[in-house]
Each structure stands twice: as C-alpha cells, then as structure tokens.
Design a protein around this motif. Structure first.
Motif, PDB file in Angstrom:
ATOM      1  N   ASN A  95      27.612 -17.718 -21.794  1.00  0.00           N
ATOM      2  CA  ASN A  95      27.125 -16.593 -21.004  1.00  0.00           C
ATOM      3  C   ASN A  95      25.692 -16.242 -21.362  1.00  0.00           C
ATOM      4  O   ASN A  95      24.867 -15.919 -20.487  1.00  0.00           O
ATOM      5  CB  ASN A  95      28.050 -15.394 -21.233  1.00  0.00           C
ATOM      6  N   CYS A  96      25.345 -16.325 -22.631  1.00  0.00           N
ATOM      7  CA  CYS A  96      23.978 -16.021 -23.067  1.00  0.00           C
ATOM      8  C   CYS A  96      22.990 -17.043 -22.520  1.00  0.00           C
ATOM      9  O   CYS A  96      21.885 -16.691 -22.080  1.00  0.00           O
ATOM     10  CB  CYS A  96      23.911 -15.984 -24.589  1.00  0.00           C
ATOM     11  N   ILE A  97      23.366 -18.310 -22.536  1.00  0.00           N
ATOM     12  CA  ILE A  97      22.509 -19.346 -21.971  1.00  0.00           C
ATOM     13  C   ILE A  97      22.313 -19.114 -20.479  1.00  0.00           C
ATOM     14  O   ILE A  97      21.191 -19.200 -19.953  1.00  0.00           O
ATOM     15  CB  ILE A  97      23.110 -20.737 -22.230  1.00  0.00           C
ATOM     16  N   GLN A  98      23.388 -18.793 -19.784  1.00  0.00           N
ATOM     17  CA  GLN A  98      23.294 -18.545 -18.346  1.00  0.00           C
ATOM     18  C   GLN A  98      22.390 -17.350 -18.031  1.00  0.00           C
ATOM     19  O   GLN A  98      21.662 -17.354 -17.031  1.00  0.00           O
ATOM     20  CB  GLN A  98      24.687 -18.327 -17.770  1.00  0.00           C
ATOM     21  N   VAL A 140      18.556 -11.242 -25.101  1.00  0.00           N
ATOM     22  CA  VAL A 140      20.002 -11.399 -24.934  1.00  0.00           C
ATOM     23  C   VAL A 140      20.694 -10.865 -26.183  1.00  0.00           C
ATOM     24  O   VAL A 140      20.154 -10.976 -27.291  1.00  0.00           O
ATOM     25  CB  VAL A 140      20.339 -12.888 -24.708  1.00  0.00           C
ATOM     26  N   TYR A 141      21.889 -10.301 -26.011  1.00  0.00           N
ATOM     27  CA  TYR A 141      22.660  -9.812 -27.161  1.00  0.00           C
ATOM     28  C   TYR A 141      23.876 -10.696 -27.372  1.00  0.00           C
ATOM     29  O   TYR A 141      24.936 -10.483 -26.758  1.00  0.00           O
ATOM     30  CB  TYR A 141      23.068  -8.364 -26.945  1.00  0.00           C
ATOM     31  N   PRO A 142      23.786 -11.704 -28.235  1.00  0.00           N
ATOM     32  CA  PRO A 142      24.892 -12.659 -28.385  1.00  0.00           C
ATOM     33  C   PRO A 142      26.087 -12.118 -29.151  1.00  0.00           C
ATOM     34  O   PRO A 142      27.160 -12.724 -29.115  1.00  0.00           O
ATOM     35  CB  PRO A 142      24.243 -13.812 -29.151  1.00  0.00           C
ATOM     36  N   ASP A 143      25.927 -11.001 -29.858  1.00  0.00           N
ATOM     37  CA  ASP A 143      27.007 -10.469 -30.691  1.00  0.00           C
ATOM     38  C   ASP A 143      27.909  -9.486 -29.956  1.00  0.00           C
ATOM     39  O   ASP A 143      28.825  -8.923 -30.553  1.00  0.00           O
ATOM     40  CB  ASP A 143      26.416  -9.800 -31.933  1.00  0.00           C
TER      41      ASP A 143
END
Length: 314
Positions: free
Chosen positions: A294-297, A283-286
């Motif tokens: 959204n990253c968790i989902q 995942v790209y959280p930045d």
C-alpha cells in the motif's frame, strides 16, 4: 514530549569523531542494495537509459563502495519539460526507493512522450542497507543539498541533475520535482534522539501523523499541484489528520494534508532543482491501516497525479 537520553555521548555536548565512530560501529547491514535495487535497474534498460552518475567512496566505513544510478526516459527531448523524481534520500524510508522503481516499471513509459523523466531511485544505498537516515559520517543527506555539501549522496545527485537538465533558469531546466519519503515511528524512537545527541541539544519528539501527507515549498507552494496529489492518493491510502494544534510534525497545515517548508534554505532535496512545482511525499508505513505494498502504491499514485496535473496545465 522529551525523549530519554541517547546512549552515545554526553548531554548538551556535540559529538566529536570518537562519538561518531562509536555510532558507526553499531550500524549493521540488514538488506541488499544489489539484490533489491540494482537487480531491478538491470531489467529497465530495454525501455530507459540507465546511467551511473557516481559512486559513494565508503570502503573505509562499509568495506565497499556504492555505485549510484539514474534512469532517463527515451528518447530524451530537450524541448520537453523535465520532471525529476528522487527516492531513498533517507535510505531507511523503504517505499521511497521501491515507489520510484515501481513507477518506472509500471507507469513511466506512458508519460515519456510528454516529459523527460529523470528518476534517481536510491540516493543513499548505504542508508538503505543499514536502514538508516544518515551517512556513515552521521550526516543527514536531506539537510545537505547545499553548496560544498558534506554528503557525497547530495553532492553527486546535484552535479548529475545539473549536467542533464541545464540551469534551472533555462527552459531545459526542471519543471517539477517529486521527492519520495516516509515519516516513521523510528523518527521518534531513534533518529530525532540521535540528532539531538549528535548536536548537543535537547530533543522534543513530534507527533507522528497517521497517514500520508505532503511537504510543499514555502516560496513556491503550488497549492493546486499539492491538492491534486492529495486527492489522488486519498483513493489509495488515508490522508493524515492534523494534531490538536492543527499541525503535522509541528508545522501548520497549508491545506488538508499539506505543510510547507522553505526547502532550499533547509538544504532539502526538493529545494535544489529550482523547479516550479515541488513536493515531498510522506508515507506512514507504521500505520495499522498500511502495508508495504500500500505504501508503494501511494508513492506511485503521488507521482502519477503530479504528472497528470502538469499535463492539464502545461
């Protein structure tokens, strides 16, 4: 692109114990494993078996030890296939930890009649608290899933999974392993330069992909499995596009959103189980188009898509 020199150590000279101690002295606790993770595990005990599988003996480095926990679906049936989900191998990759927890909280019971689910939500709690990639000894756990591992995090996880699942060559072994990770901007700003300094090499930063991607296994690529996950996650968040060379983090695309590593040879977490279906999420959280939620989902969607695919083919 070459990065500037790292503030610890001398160029082209691997770190010794003095430099590692200097690096450790700069690390600070920034969040709480007990508050963020252990408190959530307590709430799962009515639906799952929550087991302590070890403790990180970090009293000399952090002033405390860290208990390690796994979550097992119930009832455990040795005749069902087992699916392993791991998070927080790199403690700083936040959605890996919270994606594993959210999957347990919201989706896992729906799959328990079909699979034995074994979830290790946070393998590196000291890394989680210090928002760090390494152990206190400047060891990368995700290059340490090897015999005589230099990382307690990796050794304890491997031993526990083997005790639960049995040898991977048996039917009781692991069918699939989904390892939850992130690729962050700090890979270029901190962790790759630190690695080069530690190893006495020259760092060349990679292009950070803007979006979600998967790392499959070169030996067992499971292309349809990877594709099913990418298609599902695309409904939640954007999939990373390749760079000008057609690569993600320097590796050529095997298919849209997917690159391949020899996970076992590299000592990666995804490689130790011997599973038939293996993937590492990234995942790209930045991204300007992402949020922590959204990253968790995206992590939860990846796990569920992998399980849905297995239900269709097994």
């Amino acid at each position: 692109m070459m990065s500037s020199s790292y503030p610890i150590g001398l160029p082209n000279t691997p770190w010794g114990e003095t430099e590692k101690a200097e690096w450790l002295s700069l690390q600070r606790i920034q969040r709480s494993y007990a508050d963020d993770v252990l408190s959530q595990l307590d709430k799962l005990s009515s639906d799952f078996d929550v087991e302590q599988y070890g403790s990180l003996n970090y009293q000399p480095y952090a002033g405390k030890d860290y208990p390690l926990f796994a979550v097992k679906s119930r009832p455990w049936n040795p005749n069902r296939p087992t699916v392993l989900v791991t998070g927080g191998v790199h403690g700083y990759e936040t959605s890996g930890v919270h994606g594993a927890l959210r999957f347990l909280q919201s989706k896992a019971t729906g799959y328990s009649e079909h699979f034995n689910l074994l979830v290790l939500p946070c393998l590196s709690p000291w890394g989680y608290e210090t928002i760090n990639r390494w152990t206190p000894l400047a060891v990368d756990p995700n290059r340490s899933f090897v015999e005589n591992s230099p990382a307690q995090e990796s050794a304890l996880a491997m031993a526990y999974v083997a005790s639960v699942s049995g040898p991977s060559s048996n039917k009781e072994g692991i069918l699939a392993h989904i390892d939850l990770h992130e690729t962050t901007d700090s890979d270029n700003s901190e962790f790759r330069p630190a690695k080069a300094a530690r190893d006495g090499t020259v760092n060349t930063n990679w292009n950070i992909p803007d979006g979600f991607y998967l790392v499959g296994d070169t030996v067992q690529p499971a292309a349809d499995f990877q594709r099913a996950i990418i298609e599902s996650v695309a409904a939640v968040t954007h999939i990373a596009e390749p760079d000008e060379q057609g690569c993600l983090i320097g590796e050529p695309l095997a298919q849209p959103g997917v690159i391949l590593y020899d996970t076992k040879a590299a000592g990666l977490c995804a490689g130790f189980s011997g599973a038939e279906y293996v993937t590492t999420t990234e995942v790209y959280p930045d991204s300007a188009n992402s949020t922590p939620e959204n990253c968790i989902q995206a992590q939860v969607a990846a796990v569920c898509a992998g399980l849905d695919y297995l239900l269709q083919v097994k």
